[in-house]
Design an enzyme around this catalytic site. Structure first.
Site, PDB file in Angstrom:
ATOM      1  N   ALA A  75      33.784  21.860  72.803  1.00 51.03           N
ATOM      2  CA  ALA A  75      32.875  22.979  72.609  1.00 51.03           C
ATOM      3  C   ALA A  75      33.542  23.522  71.300  1.00 51.03           C
ATOM      4  O   ALA A  75      34.820  23.772  71.530  1.00 51.03           O
ATOM      5  CB  ALA A  75      32.414  24.128  73.554  1.00 51.03           C
ATOM      6  N   VAL A  76      32.883  23.997  70.408  1.00 48.20           N
ATOM      7  CA  VAL A  76      33.403  24.882  69.179  1.00 48.20           C
ATOM      8  C   VAL A  76      32.751  26.007  69.048  1.00 48.20           C
ATOM      9  O   VAL A  76      31.421  25.973  69.019  1.00 48.20           O
ATOM     10  CB  VAL A  76      33.847  23.929  68.065  1.00 48.20           C
ATOM     11  CG1 VAL A  76      34.248  24.825  66.961  1.00 48.20           C
ATOM     12  CG2 VAL A  76      34.600  22.881  68.235  1.00 48.20           C
ATOM     13  N   GLU A 108      28.337  12.268  78.427  1.00 50.17           N
ATOM     14  CA  GLU A 108      26.979  12.184  78.298  1.00 50.17           C
ATOM     15  C   GLU A 108      26.633  13.428  77.280  1.00 50.17           C
ATOM     16  O   GLU A 108      27.481  14.471  77.247  1.00 50.17           O
ATOM     17  CB  GLU A 108      26.073  12.509  79.593  1.00 50.17           C
ATOM     18  CG  GLU A 108      26.242  11.629  80.635  1.00 50.17           C
ATOM     19  CD  GLU A 108      27.206  11.900  81.612  1.00 50.17           C
ATOM     20  OE1 GLU A 108      27.361  10.848  82.425  1.00 50.17           O
ATOM     21  OE2 GLU A 108      27.901  12.635  81.374  1.00 50.17           O
ATOM     22  N   ASN A 113      21.512  16.181  69.919  1.00 51.57           N
ATOM     23  CA  ASN A 113      22.508  16.991  69.332  1.00 51.57           C
ATOM     24  C   ASN A 113      23.428  16.044  68.320  1.00 51.57           C
ATOM     25  O   ASN A 113      24.208  15.222  68.777  1.00 51.57           O
ATOM     26  CB  ASN A 113      23.526  17.269  70.562  1.00 51.57           C
ATOM     27  CG  ASN A 113      24.677  18.263  69.999  1.00 51.57           C
ATOM     28  OD1 ASN A 113      24.882  18.424  69.024  1.00 51.57           O
ATOM     29  ND2 ASN A 113      25.291  18.843  71.232  1.00 51.57           N
ATOM     30  N   TYR A 120      31.329  11.861  67.842  1.00 56.47           N
ATOM     31  CA  TYR A 120      31.719  11.162  68.689  1.00 56.47           C
ATOM     32  C   TYR A 120      31.677   9.622  68.110  1.00 56.47           C
ATOM     33  O   TYR A 120      32.605   8.692  68.379  1.00 56.47           O
ATOM     34  CB  TYR A 120      30.873  10.817  70.074  1.00 56.47           C
ATOM     35  CG  TYR A 120      30.894  11.997  71.055  1.00 56.47           C
ATOM     36  CD1 TYR A 120      32.115  12.596  70.983  1.00 56.47           C
ATOM     37  CD2 TYR A 120      29.700  12.851  71.352  1.00 56.47           C
ATOM     38  CE1 TYR A 120      32.311  13.869  72.014  1.00 56.47           C
ATOM     39  CE2 TYR A 120      29.835  14.087  71.923  1.00 56.47           C
ATOM     40  CZ  TYR A 120      31.221  14.441  72.423  1.00 56.47           C
ATOM     41  OH  TYR A 120      31.164  15.561  72.921  1.00 56.47           O
TER      42      TYR A 120
END
Length: 194
Positions: A75-76, A108, A113, A120
């Site tokens: 998360a950012v 996952e 998104n 990734y």
């Protein structure tokens, strides 16, 4: 240049981590959940903070399960996305997995998104399948991503290449990264303030 600090999560940062979790995920984990992760020998929780600050700008977590790193959180803070922070966190998680002797990484991600999927894919994650209606809030499917070869002899070369790209991107955005000694030694993790 503003300095970023990549470090292991400690209890003093838990309130800021909970705020980031709420902002990014709507409260995915509770305080008790994060405390359990801090105590687990199978969990690595890394945070990205502005140097000298208690403001958590990014968070990453992996679970070591047999020979696999299950990435549970990347998360950012929304105000700091698309600056290379997510790449730095993901690189640190992959390095941590390699240090633990893990062979592969999996995660996952929501199929919608696209920014996470792009991140990734930069690190050679590939889709291995889907989990139907995985996210209960929307019923959305999850894409299952895998990245093998963490113990391959050429993997350190990939880490070095990614490190260079990430440092360049951070510098373009007027950031520099410091890795605290409690996180990685220089030999273990090369992404340091140059």
């Amino acid at each position: 240049m503003t300095s970023l600090e990549l470090r292991r999560l400690t209890s003093e940062f838990l309130p800021a981590v909970l705020a980031l979790d709420q902002l990014c995920f709507g409260g995915l984990w509770t305080l008790e959940g994060y405390q359990r992760e801090l105590e687990s020998p199978n969990s690595d929780l890394l945070i990205l903070v502005a140097h000298g600050s208690s403001c958590v700008l990014g968070l990453g977590c992996l679970w070591a399960i047999l020979d696999e790193a299950h990435l549970t959180i990347v998360a950012v803070h929304p105000n700091y996305q698309r600056l290379g922070f997510g790449q730095a966190i993901l690189l640190a998680l992959l390095q941590s997995a390699r240090q633990r002797g893990l062979e592969r990484a999996t995660l996952e991600v929501r199929i919608s998104n696209q920014s996470a999927l792009n991140l990734y894919q930069k690190f050679d994650f590939r889709e291995a399948g889907r989990r139907k209606r995985y996210y209960p809030d929307t019923g959305e499917d999850a894409s299952i991503l895998w990245r093998g070869g963490l113990q391959h002899p050429n993997f350190p070369n990939l880490l070095t290449s990614w490190q260079t790209q990430i440092c360049d991107r951070l510098h373009e955005n007027n950031w520099t990264l410091i890795v605290t000694p409690d996180t990685f030694t220089t030999e273990e993790f090369l992404l340091t303030d140059a």
